[in-house]
Enzyme design. Sequence first.
Site, mmCIF file in Angstrom:
data_model
loop_
_atom_site.group_PDB
_atom_site.id
_atom_site.type_symbol
_atom_site.label_atom_id
_atom_site.label_comp_id
_atom_site.label_asym_id
_atom_site.label_seq_id
_atom_site.Cartn_x
_atom_site.Cartn_y
_atom_site.Cartn_z
ATOM 1 N N ASP A 6 67.990 18.110 -1.325
ATOM 2 C CA ASP A 6 68.807 19.457 -1.433
ATOM 3 C C ASP A 6 67.707 20.343 -2.039
ATOM 4 O O ASP A 6 67.531 20.307 -3.083
ATOM 5 C CB ASP A 6 69.851 19.363 -2.082
ATOM 6 N N GLY A 8 66.823 23.666 -2.861
ATOM 7 C CA GLY A 8 67.253 25.186 -3.132
ATOM 8 C C GLY A 8 66.159 26.075 -3.390
ATOM 9 O O GLY A 8 64.910 25.552 -3.497
ATOM 10 N N LEU A 11 65.543 24.771 -7.371
ATOM 11 C CA LEU A 11 65.250 23.332 -7.639
ATOM 12 C C LEU A 11 65.387 22.676 -6.412
ATOM 13 O O LEU A 11 66.372 22.872 -5.585
ATOM 14 C CB LEU A 11 66.270 22.915 -8.772
ATOM 15 N N ASP A 101 72.767 25.355 2.930
ATOM 16 C CA ASP A 101 73.443 24.834 1.987
ATOM 17 C C ASP A 101 74.926 25.202 1.814
ATOM 18 O O ASP A 101 75.865 24.453 1.631
ATOM 19 C CB ASP A 101 72.814 24.799 0.581
ATOM 20 N N ASP A 120 79.060 28.247 -4.644
ATOM 21 C CA ASP A 120 77.902 27.427 -4.926
ATOM 22 C C ASP A 120 77.136 28.367 -6.102
ATOM 23 O O ASP A 120 76.618 29.554 -5.586
ATOM 24 C CB ASP A 120 77.125 27.232 -3.691
ATOM 25 N N THR A 177 70.685 40.946 -28.550
ATOM 26 C CA THR A 177 70.408 41.062 -27.125
ATOM 27 C C THR A 177 70.676 39.870 -26.156
ATOM 28 O O THR A 177 71.414 40.004 -25.302
ATOM 29 C CB THR A 177 68.815 41.377 -26.824
HETATM 30 N N1 LIG Z 1 68.131 21.375 -15.921
HETATM 31 C C1 LIG Z 1 67.844 22.404 -15.271
HETATM 32 N N2 LIG Z 1 66.893 23.075 -14.852
HETATM 33 C C2 LIG Z 1 66.918 24.052 -14.324
HETATM 34 N N3 LIG Z 1 68.141 24.852 -13.771
HETATM 35 C C3 LIG Z 1 68.999 24.505 -14.277
HETATM 36 C C4 LIG Z 1 69.427 23.320 -14.876
HETATM 37 N N4 LIG Z 1 70.629 22.977 -15.420
HETATM 38 C C5 LIG Z 1 71.024 24.224 -14.951
HETATM 39 N N5 LIG Z 1 70.189 25.007 -14.457
HETATM 40 C C6 LIG Z 1 70.688 26.350 -13.752
HETATM 41 O O1 LIG Z 1 71.001 25.923 -12.425
HETATM 42 C C7 LIG Z 1 70.554 27.065 -11.503
HETATM 43 C C8 LIG Z 1 69.746 26.133 -10.309
HETATM 44 O O2 LIG Z 1 70.694 25.800 -9.850
HETATM 45 P P1 LIG Z 1 70.662 25.092 -8.356
HETATM 46 O O3 LIG Z 1 72.119 24.614 -7.826
HETATM 47 O O4 LIG Z 1 69.735 23.805 -8.396
HETATM 48 O O5 LIG Z 1 69.891 26.060 -7.446
HETATM 49 P P2 LIG Z 1 69.096 26.022 -6.078
HETATM 50 O O6 LIG Z 1 70.142 25.349 -5.274
HETATM 51 O O7 LIG Z 1 69.063 27.704 -5.756
HETATM 52 O O8 LIG Z 1 67.675 25.702 -6.218
HETATM 53 C C9 LIG Z 1 69.000 27.485 -12.238
HETATM 54 O O9 LIG Z 1 68.952 29.011 -11.877
HETATM 55 C C10 LIG Z 1 69.967 27.481 -13.720
HETATM 56 O O10 LIG Z 1 70.629 28.816 -13.997
HETATM 57 C C1 LIG Z 2 72.141 32.511 -0.069
HETATM 58 C C2 LIG Z 2 71.267 31.647 -0.526
HETATM 59 C C3 LIG Z 2 70.059 32.103 -0.854
HETATM 60 C C4 LIG Z 2 71.916 30.663 -1.323
HETATM 61 O O1 LIG Z 2 70.655 29.594 -1.747
HETATM 62 P P1 LIG Z 2 70.659 28.892 -3.366
HETATM 63 O O2 LIG Z 2 71.110 29.983 -4.434
HETATM 64 O O3 LIG Z 2 71.362 27.580 -3.109
HETATM 65 O O4 LIG Z 2 69.287 28.393 -3.464
HETATM 66 C C5 LIG Z 2 70.638 30.475 0.656
HETATM 67 O O5 LIG Z 2 72.224 30.191 1.246
HETATM 68 C C6 LIG Z 2 70.064 31.419 2.031
HETATM 69 O O6 LIG Z 2 69.121 31.629 1.988
HETATM 70 N N1 LIG Z 2 71.110 31.954 2.874
HETATM 71 C C7 LIG Z 2 70.795 32.391 3.953
HETATM 72 C C8 LIG Z 2 71.297 33.928 4.243
HETATM 73 C C9 LIG Z 2 72.772 33.842 4.291
HETATM 74 O O7 LIG Z 2 73.480 32.686 4.017
HETATM 75 O O8 LIG Z 2 73.489 34.548 4.908
HETATM 76 K K LIG Z 3 73.825 28.985 -4.074
#
Ligand SMILES: Nc1ncnc2c1ncn2[C@@H]1O[C@H](COP(=O)(O)OP(=O)(O)O)[C@@H](O)[C@H]1O
Ligand SMILES: CC(C)(COP(=O)(O)O)[C@@H](O)C(=O)NCCC(=O)O
Ligand SMILES: [K+]
Length: 279
Positions: A6, A8, A11, A101, A120, A177
């Site tokens: 997956d 993202g 990550l 996703d 999500d 802050t």
């Molecule tokens: N261990 C971790 N490492 C990094 N990010 C984490 C962790 N635990 C929680 N987070 C949070 O989760 C977010 C990433 O979530 P994730 O669903 O994996 O994102 P994406 O699918 O966009 O990559 C980070 O932006 C952070 O806020």
């Molecule tokens: C909206 C998102 C950036 C979310 O991604 P994530 O936070 O899981 O990394 C991703 O689903 C994306 O690139 N979507 C394409 C634009 C759309 O869904 O309209």
């Molecule tokens: K997301």
Amino acid sequence: MILDLDIGNTLSKWRLKDADSSEIRSRGAVWTREEWRPGADIPDLDVVEAVRISSVARRAVLEQTVSLLEHRVGRVHVARSMPEALGVVNGYQEPGKLGVDRWMGVLAGYQLAGGCCVVDCGSAITVDFVMPGGRHLGGYILPGLRLMKESLKLGTRNVAIDPDSEAEELLVPGRRTVEAVNHGIFMAAVSAVNRIYSEVCDREGVALPVLLTGGDARVVARGLQIPHAVWPDMVYAGLEACFPLTAAERAGRMSGAPGVPAPVSLEKIRAGLAFSMLL
Ligand SMILES: Nc1ncnc2c1ncn2[C@@H]1O[C@H](COP(=O)(O)OP(=O)(O)O)[C@@H](O)[C@H]1O
Ligand SMILES: CC(C)(COP(=O)(O)O)[C@@H](O)C(=O)NCCC(=O)O
Ligand SMILES: [K+]
């Protein structure tokens, strides 16, 4: 073993699943922007017979990942957003533009619960709706907690919200802050999700169960007034449903699926909305 990926914006998560027993054997994550290198938290490809990928990273990241894996592994399945799948009709005008996703989450949610609201909480927070009957309405995209925090540039980026803090503590005015920022972004996220949910249910005349996933799902869940369930493996469950490989998956069982949370009545949702508008 099956390798599920997956990818993202922040990550790249992976897990290894036993193709015979359907058990999850190991998991890990690497930063999407960094190159995979030996010693990092990456899976052992020698044991992998099939790969399933959901990726929203730049096209080049997916292309590199697929070409690397195709040399080593027999089968590589890459998920794409489709106009229709598994009883769900994609609500986007251009279905292929919906983040895959989100599409995986919507498909998993519909398989589990029928009509539902999928939240999500990752780099972005996305809120998607699918009606009973399978019509996906589209959704909402807002910055995730980390992005909101970084955009302020107040030097607080490395102080994450403690996922164990009580919602009440996070709702009071911050007196430092870092506290003001954490409480502010928490409020922004949870009030948006609460409001979006109520507005859409009111408009559509249906109370839907809510399912949450993503790295910040647990934190956001703390502030939600609506009944919900957290499902960390929801994107993976979409991959299981699209590309079933094990006996359990072919029988429609998705790993880690929570019980379906019973939504509150539509009357209660509408009363809450009317009340918040009076204030
Ligand atoms: N261990 C971790 N490492 C990094 N990010 C984490 C962790 N635990 C929680 N987070 C949070 O989760 C977010 C990433 O979530 P994730 O669903 O994996 O994102 P994406 O699918 O966009 O990559 C980070 O932006 C952070 O806020
Ligand atoms: C909206 C998102 C950036 C979310 O991604 P994530 O936070 O899981 O990394 C991703 O689903 C994306 O690139 N979507 C394409 C634009 C759309 O869904 O309209
Ligand atoms: K997301």
